[in-house]
Scaffold this motif. Sequence first.
Motif, mmCIF file in Angstrom:
data_model
loop_
_atom_site.group_PDB
_atom_site.id
_atom_site.type_symbol
_atom_site.label_atom_id
_atom_site.label_comp_id
_atom_site.label_asym_id
_atom_site.label_seq_id
_atom_site.Cartn_x
_atom_site.Cartn_y
_atom_site.Cartn_z
ATOM 1 N N SER A 210 -5.063 -9.168 -10.853
ATOM 2 C CA SER A 210 -5.398 -10.588 -11.010
ATOM 3 C C SER A 210 -5.290 -11.027 -12.465
ATOM 4 O O SER A 210 -5.179 -12.217 -12.750
ATOM 5 C CB SER A 210 -6.800 -10.873 -10.467
ATOM 6 N N LEU A 211 -5.307 -10.053 -13.377
ATOM 7 C CA LEU A 211 -5.088 -10.345 -14.795
ATOM 8 C C LEU A 211 -3.607 -10.279 -15.155
ATOM 9 O O LEU A 211 -3.252 -10.324 -16.326
ATOM 10 C CB LEU A 211 -5.875 -9.356 -15.657
ATOM 11 N N GLU A 212 -2.777 -10.133 -14.126
ATOM 12 C CA GLU A 212 -1.323 -10.099 -14.261
ATOM 13 C C GLU A 212 -0.831 -8.899 -15.059
ATOM 14 O O GLU A 212 0.179 -8.979 -15.754
ATOM 15 C CB GLU A 212 -0.800 -11.418 -14.837
ATOM 16 N N LEU A 213 -1.537 -7.776 -14.954
ATOM 17 C CA LEU A 213 -1.096 -6.549 -15.614
ATOM 18 C C LEU A 213 -0.061 -5.859 -14.735
ATOM 19 O O LEU A 213 -0.185 -5.856 -13.508
ATOM 20 C CB LEU A 213 -2.281 -5.606 -15.841
ATOM 21 N N PRO A 214 0.958 -5.261 -15.328
ATOM 22 C CA PRO A 214 1.951 -4.528 -14.542
ATOM 23 C C PRO A 214 1.341 -3.244 -13.959
ATOM 24 O O PRO A 214 0.376 -2.693 -14.502
ATOM 25 C CB PRO A 214 3.056 -4.208 -15.546
ATOM 26 N N LEU A 215 1.926 -2.780 -12.865
ATOM 27 C CA LEU A 215 1.407 -1.595 -12.189
ATOM 28 C C LEU A 215 1.391 -0.372 -13.103
ATOM 29 O O LEU A 215 0.465 0.449 -13.035
ATOM 30 C CB LEU A 215 2.214 -1.304 -10.928
ATOM 31 N N ALA A 216 2.374 -0.228 -13.965
ATOM 32 C CA ALA A 216 2.411 0.926 -14.873
ATOM 33 C C ALA A 216 1.201 0.920 -15.807
ATOM 34 O O ALA A 216 0.603 1.969 -16.069
ATOM 35 C CB ALA A 216 3.705 0.924 -15.676
ATOM 36 N N THR A 217 0.814 -0.241 -16.284
ATOM 37 C CA THR A 217 -0.351 -0.356 -17.156
ATOM 38 C C THR A 217 -1.629 -0.052 -16.384
ATOM 39 O O THR A 217 -2.515 0.640 -16.880
ATOM 40 C CB THR A 217 -0.422 -1.766 -17.770
ATOM 41 N N LEU B 249 0.831 -1.205 0.000
ATOM 42 C CA LEU B 249 0.000 0.000 0.000
ATOM 43 C C LEU B 249 0.867 1.256 0.000
ATOM 44 O O LEU B 249 0.572 2.218 -0.705
ATOM 45 C CB LEU B 249 -0.949 0.002 1.192
ATOM 46 N N ARG B 250 1.956 1.233 0.771
ATOM 47 C CA ARG B 250 2.873 2.379 0.780
ATOM 48 C C ARG B 250 3.581 2.523 -0.572
ATOM 49 O O ARG B 250 3.825 3.630 -1.038
ATOM 50 C CB ARG B 250 3.892 2.254 1.905
ATOM 51 N N HIS B 251 3.891 1.397 -1.202
ATOM 52 C CA HIS B 251 4.504 1.433 -2.535
ATOM 53 C C HIS B 251 3.522 2.030 -3.543
ATOM 54 O O HIS B 251 3.920 2.866 -4.370
ATOM 55 C CB HIS B 251 4.927 0.030 -2.969
#
Length: 109
Positions: A58-65, A20-22
């Motif tokens: 859950s769809l394995e998308l990267p955080l940037a996306t 959450l902090r990240h």
Amino acid sequence: MPEWPIRDVSRVTGVTSRALRHYEQIGLLRPSRVAENGYRLYGDAELSRLYRILSLRSLELPLATIQIALEDDATGYDSVKWPRHDGFIWPHPRLADGVATATTGPTRT
């Protein structure tokens, strides 16, 4: 408006307080406010956003996306380069069940 401390949000969602902090650090999810004692507090809007983040993770998308997709709900999803899969298989059976329920309605037993 109710607010929940990071500890409670972490316990209920299963997301670690470190994650959450990240998310806050990269601008993906900001707490509604930080109390005088330094506790991060999350309101309804932040929890709603967190659940959208978790759905996309859950769809394995990267955080940037995910960040691009959530920046503007109206156009964000169209601007994201979604991964393509031949013979797409839902990564989690519960997600597939949820999609089926959302499109066909609940089944009666």
